[in-house]
Design a protein around this motif. Structure first.
Motif, mmCIF file in Angstrom:
data_model
loop_
_atom_site.group_PDB
_atom_site.id
_atom_site.type_symbol
_atom_site.label_atom_id
_atom_site.label_comp_id
_atom_site.label_asym_id
_atom_site.label_seq_id
_atom_site.Cartn_x
_atom_site.Cartn_y
_atom_site.Cartn_z
ATOM 1 N N LYS A 131 31.190 41.396 41.338
ATOM 2 C CA LYS A 131 31.246 39.954 41.500
ATOM 3 C C LYS A 131 29.712 39.586 41.007
ATOM 4 O O LYS A 131 28.599 39.798 41.593
ATOM 5 N N ASP A 132 29.721 38.427 39.967
ATOM 6 C CA ASP A 132 28.475 38.315 39.555
ATOM 7 C C ASP A 132 28.591 36.756 38.867
ATOM 8 O O ASP A 132 29.585 36.367 38.257
ATOM 9 N N LEU B 217 35.194 41.437 38.902
ATOM 10 C CA LEU B 217 36.045 42.603 38.316
ATOM 11 C C LEU B 217 36.708 43.651 39.002
ATOM 12 O O LEU B 217 35.595 43.993 40.119
ATOM 13 N N GLN B 218 37.296 44.392 39.027
ATOM 14 C CA GLN B 218 37.847 45.662 39.721
ATOM 15 C C GLN B 218 38.037 46.619 38.839
ATOM 16 O O GLN B 218 38.892 46.583 37.862
ATOM 17 N N LEU B 219 37.723 47.868 38.918
ATOM 18 C CA LEU B 219 37.892 49.158 38.437
ATOM 19 C C LEU B 219 38.541 50.226 39.272
ATOM 20 O O LEU B 219 37.818 50.528 40.243
ATOM 21 N N VAL B 220 39.567 50.692 38.853
ATOM 22 C CA VAL B 220 40.226 51.602 39.617
ATOM 23 C C VAL B 220 40.488 52.738 38.609
ATOM 24 O O VAL B 220 41.079 52.628 37.620
ATOM 25 N N VAL C 40 28.007 44.410 44.065
ATOM 26 C CA VAL C 40 28.875 45.661 43.501
ATOM 27 C C VAL C 40 28.864 46.422 44.573
ATOM 28 O O VAL C 40 28.511 47.024 45.478
ATOM 29 N N THR C 41 30.410 46.898 44.400
ATOM 30 C CA THR C 41 30.765 47.808 45.709
ATOM 31 C C THR C 41 31.539 49.154 44.937
ATOM 32 O O THR C 41 32.168 48.912 44.062
ATOM 33 N N GLY D 12 40.590 41.769 36.249
ATOM 34 C CA GLY D 12 39.840 40.697 36.900
ATOM 35 C C GLY D 12 39.643 39.517 36.137
ATOM 36 O O GLY D 12 40.313 39.242 35.278
ATOM 37 N N ASN D 13 38.533 38.882 36.313
ATOM 38 C CA ASN D 13 38.259 37.578 35.837
ATOM 39 C C ASN D 13 36.887 37.416 35.258
ATOM 40 O O ASN D 13 36.074 37.905 35.552
ATOM 41 N N TYR D 14 36.846 36.929 33.912
ATOM 42 C CA TYR D 14 35.655 36.501 33.542
ATOM 43 C C TYR D 14 35.452 35.564 32.888
ATOM 44 O O TYR D 14 36.429 35.033 32.018
#
Length: 176
Positions: A28-29, A16-19, A46-47, A3-5
């Motif tokens: 997303k923040d 950000l994506q966590l798999v 947050v999902t 993702g991006n920060y």
């Protein structure tokens, strides 16, 4: 994790994506003034998708969770914070039972808390609204709750058959 920060703790954006084998999550923040309890501003979504929270927390009573959480507000100190929140629990495991379709919406405003609850779980049918004021000298609680059906045995909270149906209206003007 991908993702991006951008930015710093005082002015940041994250997508950000966590798999993982223990479930998936997206965050997303946007946040400003993170280091200030009073002036921090945030917009967080947050999902989770089958996150094995019990494994992460090392607590066998907690299972997997699939949910969406949104919080938007200002401040971290509950006495002065103002925030709106929306939580949808598609499924969450606890104590061997998978709770389903539970929604909570509400807000926090200067040490007062408001929430609307709607549970469509087949063993936890509850709709209600709640208000709690924790300001000294003004402490109070109100609720209007309808319990259409709660099966405590199905929820794993008792081994005996114990069902609840009730309508509860309460207005407690002084908790001090």
């Amino acid at each position: 994790l991908k993702g991006n920060y951008r930015g710093s703790l005082d002015n940041m954006y994250a997508d950000l994506q966590l798999v993982s084998s223990d479930g998936n999550a997206t965050v997303k923040d946007t946040m400003k003034n993170f280091s200030s309890q009073q002036t921090a501003v945030y917009d967080l979504a947050v999902t989770t998708d089958n996150i094995d929270l019990g494994k992460l927390l090392q607590d066998t009573s907690i299972g997997k969770i699939t949910a969406k959480v949104k919080v938007k507000g200002k401040g971290f100190d509950v006495k002065t914070a103002k925030a709106d929140y929306n939580v949808h629990v598609e499924e969450a495991g606890y104590n061997g039972y998978n709770y389903r379709e539970i929604d909570v919406r509400g807000n926090i405003d200067n040490n007062t808390y408001q929430a609307d609850l709607n549970s469509a779980d087949p063993n936890l049918g509850i709709k209600g609204n709640y208000f709690l004021n924790l300001n000294p000298g003004q402490m109070s609680f109100k609720t209007n709750t309808s319990i259409s059906y709660v099966d405590l045995r199905a929820l794993g909270l008792t081994s005996d058959s114990f069902d609840i149906r009730a309508d509860i209206t309460a207005d407690v003007p002084m908790l001090d």
